[in-house]
Design a protein around this motif. Structure first.
Motif, PDB file in Angstrom:
ATOM      1  N   CYS A 101       4.703  37.302 -45.977  1.00 25.28           N
ATOM      2  CA  CYS A 101       4.377  38.029 -44.741  1.00 25.28           C
ATOM      3  C   CYS A 101       5.436  37.905 -43.644  1.00 25.28           C
ATOM      4  O   CYS A 101       5.560  38.800 -42.811  1.00 25.28           O
ATOM      5  CB  CYS A 101       3.055  37.524 -44.155  1.00 25.28           C
ATOM      6  SG  CYS A 101       1.814  37.109 -45.401  1.00 25.28           S
ATOM      7  N   CYS A 127       7.972  40.620 -42.179  1.00 26.65           N
ATOM      8  CA  CYS A 127       7.532  41.615 -41.185  1.00 26.65           C
ATOM      9  C   CYS A 127       6.781  40.980 -40.017  1.00 26.65           C
ATOM     10  O   CYS A 127       6.667  41.581 -38.956  1.00 26.65           O
ATOM     11  CB  CYS A 127       6.618  42.652 -41.833  1.00 26.65           C
ATOM     12  SG  CYS A 127       7.443  43.650 -43.079  1.00 26.65           S
ATOM     13  N   HIS A 128       6.242  39.801 -40.252  1.00 24.87           N
ATOM     14  CA  HIS A 128       5.449  39.151 -39.195  1.00 24.87           C
ATOM     15  C   HIS A 128       6.044  37.799 -38.804  1.00 24.87           C
ATOM     16  O   HIS A 128       5.365  36.781 -38.863  1.00 24.87           O
ATOM     17  CB  HIS A 128       4.009  38.931 -39.677  1.00 24.87           C
ATOM     18  CG  HIS A 128       3.244  40.184 -39.980  1.00 24.87           C
ATOM     19  ND1 HIS A 128       2.855  41.076 -39.014  1.00 24.87           N
ATOM     20  CD2 HIS A 128       2.779  40.691 -41.152  1.00 24.87           C
ATOM     21  CE1 HIS A 128       2.170  42.081 -39.582  1.00 24.87           C
ATOM     22  NE2 HIS A 128       2.122  41.875 -40.880  1.00 24.87           N
ATOM     23  N   ASN A 167       5.178  41.407 -35.234  1.00 25.64           N
ATOM     24  CA  ASN A 167       5.186  42.535 -36.162  1.00 25.64           C
ATOM     25  C   ASN A 167       6.423  43.358 -35.858  1.00 25.64           C
ATOM     26  O   ASN A 167       6.502  44.015 -34.823  1.00 25.64           O
ATOM     27  CB  ASN A 167       3.909  43.378 -35.993  1.00 25.64           C
ATOM     28  CG  ASN A 167       3.765  44.420 -37.094  1.00 25.64           C
ATOM     29  OD1 ASN A 167       4.752  44.920 -37.622  1.00 25.64           O
ATOM     30  ND2 ASN A 167       2.529  44.752 -37.420  1.00 25.64           N
ATOM     31  N   LYS A 174       0.848  45.689 -33.219  1.00 25.23           N
ATOM     32  CA  LYS A 174      -0.084  45.012 -34.112  1.00 25.23           C
ATOM     33  C   LYS A 174       0.409  43.655 -34.615  1.00 25.23           C
ATOM     34  O   LYS A 174       0.634  43.456 -35.803  1.00 25.23           O
ATOM     35  CB  LYS A 174      -0.418  45.921 -35.292  1.00 25.23           C
ATOM     36  CG  LYS A 174      -1.179  47.152 -34.838  1.00 25.23           C
ATOM     37  CD  LYS A 174      -1.951  47.788 -35.944  1.00 25.23           C
ATOM     38  CE  LYS A 174      -2.874  48.863 -35.387  1.00 25.23           C
ATOM     39  NZ  LYS A 174      -3.403  49.725 -36.438  1.00 25.23           N
ATOM     40  N   LEU A 181       0.003  39.412 -35.138  1.00 28.30           N
ATOM     41  CA  LEU A 181      -1.080  38.629 -35.741  1.00 28.30           C
ATOM     42  C   LEU A 181      -1.642  37.588 -34.777  1.00 28.30           C
ATOM     43  O   LEU A 181      -2.188  36.572 -35.197  1.00 28.30           O
ATOM     44  CB  LEU A 181      -0.590  37.953 -37.028  1.00 28.30           C
ATOM     45  CG  LEU A 181       0.022  38.895 -38.074  1.00 28.30           C
ATOM     46  CD1 LEU A 181       0.434  38.130 -39.314  1.00 28.30           C
ATOM     47  CD2 LEU A 181      -0.936  40.023 -38.431  1.00 28.30           C
ATOM     48  N   ASN A 241      -8.719  44.559 -32.645  1.00 29.14           N
ATOM     49  CA  ASN A 241      -8.772  45.509 -33.754  1.00 29.14           C
ATOM     50  C   ASN A 241      -9.873  45.166 -34.762  1.00 29.14           C
ATOM     51  O   ASN A 241      -9.844  45.622 -35.906  1.00 29.14           O
ATOM     52  CB  ASN A 241      -7.406  45.569 -34.441  1.00 29.14           C
ATOM     53  CG  ASN A 241      -6.339  46.133 -33.513  1.00 29.14           C
ATOM     54  OD1 ASN A 241      -6.626  46.964 -32.660  1.00 29.14           O
ATOM     55  ND2 ASN A 241      -5.112  45.676 -33.661  1.00 29.14           N
ATOM     56  N   GLY A 285      -2.761  48.889 -43.377  1.00 31.24           N
ATOM     57  CA  GLY A 285      -2.486  50.124 -42.646  1.00 31.24           C
ATOM     58  C   GLY A 285      -1.074  50.594 -42.941  1.00 31.24           C
ATOM     59  O   GLY A 285      -0.343  49.978 -43.717  1.00 31.24           O
ATOM     60  N   PRO A 286      -0.656  51.709 -42.290  1.00 28.29           N
ATOM     61  CA  PRO A 286       0.662  52.295 -42.549  1.00 28.29           C
ATOM     62  C   PRO A 286       1.804  51.323 -42.258  1.00 28.29           C
ATOM     63  O   PRO A 286       1.784  50.642 -41.244  1.00 28.29           O
ATOM     64  CB  PRO A 286       0.708  53.497 -41.594  1.00 28.29           C
ATOM     65  CG  PRO A 286      -0.469  53.374 -40.687  1.00 28.29           C
ATOM     66  CD  PRO A 286      -1.452  52.465 -41.334  1.00 28.29           C
ATOM     67  N   MET A 297       2.655  48.626 -43.973  1.00 31.42           N
ATOM     68  CA  MET A 297       2.519  47.283 -44.527  1.00 31.42           C
ATOM     69  C   MET A 297       2.382  47.344 -46.051  1.00 31.42           C
ATOM     70  O   MET A 297       1.752  48.245 -46.587  1.00 31.42           O
ATOM     71  CB  MET A 297       1.292  46.584 -43.928  1.00 31.42           C
ATOM     72  CG  MET A 297       1.061  45.196 -44.509  1.00 31.42           C
ATOM     73  SD  MET A 297      -0.075  44.242 -43.508  1.00 31.42           S
ATOM     74  CE  MET A 297      -0.821  43.226 -44.769  1.00 31.42           C
ATOM     75  N   THR A 298       3.013  46.358 -46.692  1.00 33.20           N
ATOM     76  CA  THR A 298       2.931  46.247 -48.150  1.00 33.20           C
ATOM     77  C   THR A 298       1.506  45.949 -48.562  1.00 33.20           C
ATOM     78  O   THR A 298       0.809  45.183 -47.907  1.00 33.20           O
ATOM     79  CB  THR A 298       3.808  45.061 -48.611  1.00 33.20           C
ATOM     80  OG1 THR A 298       5.024  45.095 -47.890  1.00 33.20           O
ATOM     81  CG2 THR A 298       4.081  45.104 -50.094  1.00 33.20           C
TER      82      THR A 298
HETATM   83  C1  HEC Z   1       6.607  45.471 -44.968  1.00 35.29           C
HETATM   84  C2  HEC Z   1       6.179  44.803 -43.768  1.00 35.29           C
HETATM   85  C3  HEC Z   1       4.895  43.985 -43.798  1.00 35.29           C
HETATM   86  C4  HEC Z   1       4.579  42.926 -44.618  1.00 35.29           C
HETATM   87  C5  HEC Z   1       5.412  42.327 -45.737  1.00 35.29           C
HETATM   88  C6  HEC Z   1       3.289  42.450 -44.163  1.00 35.29           C
HETATM   89  N1  HEC Z   1       2.832  43.222 -43.141  1.00 35.29           N
HETATM   90 FE1  HEC Z   1       1.043  42.977 -42.167  1.00 35.29          FE
HETATM   91  N2  HEC Z   1       1.430  44.663 -41.093  1.00 35.29           N
HETATM   92  C7  HEC Z   1       2.565  45.432 -41.160  1.00 35.29           C
HETATM   93  C8  HEC Z   1       2.392  46.623 -40.348  1.00 35.29           C
HETATM   94  C9  HEC Z   1       3.407  47.741 -40.152  1.00 35.29           C
HETATM   95  C10 HEC Z   1       1.092  46.539 -39.791  1.00 35.29           C
HETATM   96  C11 HEC Z   1       0.371  47.565 -38.913  1.00 35.29           C
HETATM   97  C12 HEC Z   1      -0.425  48.480 -39.825  1.00 35.29           C
HETATM   98  C13 HEC Z   1      -1.389  49.365 -39.087  1.00 35.29           C
HETATM   99  O1  HEC Z   1      -0.948  50.186 -38.298  1.00 35.29           O
HETATM  100  O2  HEC Z   1      -2.596  49.217 -39.318  1.00 35.29           O
HETATM  101  C14 HEC Z   1       0.524  45.293 -40.266  1.00 35.29           C
HETATM  102  C15 HEC Z   1      -0.723  44.836 -39.916  1.00 35.29           C
HETATM  103  C16 HEC Z   1      -1.284  43.653 -40.338  1.00 35.29           C
HETATM  104  C17 HEC Z   1      -2.574  43.168 -39.926  1.00 35.29           C
HETATM  105  C18 HEC Z   1      -3.529  43.875 -38.985  1.00 35.29           C
HETATM  106  C19 HEC Z   1      -3.124  43.685 -37.546  1.00 35.29           C
HETATM  107  C20 HEC Z   1      -4.009  44.492 -36.618  1.00 35.29           C
HETATM  108  O3  HEC Z   1      -4.137  44.096 -35.465  1.00 35.29           O
HETATM  109  O4  HEC Z   1      -4.560  45.529 -37.040  1.00 35.29           O
HETATM  110  C21 HEC Z   1      -2.769  41.982 -40.561  1.00 35.29           C
HETATM  111  C22 HEC Z   1      -3.978  41.074 -40.449  1.00 35.29           C
HETATM  112  C23 HEC Z   1      -1.602  41.740 -41.380  1.00 35.29           C
HETATM  113  N3  HEC Z   1      -0.713  42.770 -41.201  1.00 35.29           N
HETATM  114  C24 HEC Z   1      -1.433  40.652 -42.174  1.00 35.29           C
HETATM  115  C25 HEC Z   1      -0.391  40.509 -43.075  1.00 35.29           C
HETATM  116  C26 HEC Z   1      -0.316  39.453 -44.030  1.00 35.29           C
HETATM  117  C27 HEC Z   1      -1.338  38.335 -44.172  1.00 35.29           C
HETATM  118  C28 HEC Z   1       0.799  39.655 -44.772  1.00 35.29           C
HETATM  119  C29 HEC Z   1       1.290  38.840 -45.949  1.00 35.29           C
HETATM  120  C30 HEC Z   1       0.370  38.609 -47.019  1.00 35.29           C
HETATM  121  C31 HEC Z   1       1.440  40.840 -44.244  1.00 35.29           C
HETATM  122  N4  HEC Z   1       0.685  41.330 -43.217  1.00 35.29           N
HETATM  123  C32 HEC Z   1       2.634  41.368 -44.724  1.00 35.29           C
HETATM  124  C33 HEC Z   1       3.694  45.144 -41.897  1.00 35.29           C
HETATM  125  C34 HEC Z   1       3.779  44.162 -42.871  1.00 35.29           C
END
Ligand code: HEC
Length: 108
Positions: free
Chosen positions: A39, A42-43, A48, A54, A56, A64, A80-81, A83-84
């Motif tokens: 994670c 991207c985070h 983010n 958005k 964490l 949200n 969501g859009p 994110m993997t």
């Molecule tokens: C390629 C980049 C990417 C990776 C890798 C990624 N994320 Fe995300 N994540 C995003 C994006 C972009 C969003 C916003 C998506 C949306 O608009 O709903 C997001 C949104 C989220 C949200 C929701 C936040 C909200 O307020 O709605 C959570 C929880 C989250 N990610 C957890 C994780 C976790 C846990 C991992 C690893 C297992 C992870 N992400 C890996 C890009 C990534």
């Protein structure tokens, strides 16, 4: 003689118990490590880099509707859009829970 045997058995039992606790600890999933692997790209630090609206952080997540580890796991399974998607083959339910709990207790 008998006393010595009892002492030896007791020591063995204590040693075995200590060993099993250690084995359990090392076998325990580390949410921090897993987060770093899957994670953090991207985070980083709970931010983010793709959608700055958005992160964490606890407050932002709550806004949200993400309030428990289950909600975070749900996002991994159906993101969501931008994110993997992480399915169970990629991150098991246990790993996913460890990551989610790490997020909740780390990013405030
Ligand atoms: C390629 C980049 C990417 C990776 C890798 C990624 N994320 Fe995300 N994540 C995003 C994006 C972009 C969003 C916003 C998506 C949306 O608009 O709903 C997001 C949104 C989220 C949200 C929701 C936040 C909200 O307020 O709605 C959570 C929880 C989250 N990610 C957890 C994780 C976790 C846990 C991992 C690893 C297992 C992870 N992400 C890996 C890009 C990534």
């Amino acid at each position: 003689m008998k006393k010595g045997l009892i002492a030896a058995v007791t020591m063995f039992a204590v040693g075995a118990a200590t060993f099993s606790v250690q084995a359990d600890m090392s076998g325990k999933l580390d949410g921090k490590v897993e987060f770093g692997k899957h994670c953090a790209s991207c985070h980083p630090d709970g931010g983010n880099i793709i959608n700055q609206a958005k992160p964490l952080k606890k407050e932002a997540l709550e806004k949200n509707g993400i309030k428990s580890w289950k909600d975070i796991v749900a996002k991994m399974r159906k993101p969501g859009p931008g994110m993997t998607k992480f399915d169970k083959k990629e991150i098991s339910d246990k790993e996913a829970k460890a990551i989610a709990e790490y997020i909740l207790k780390t990013f405030k």
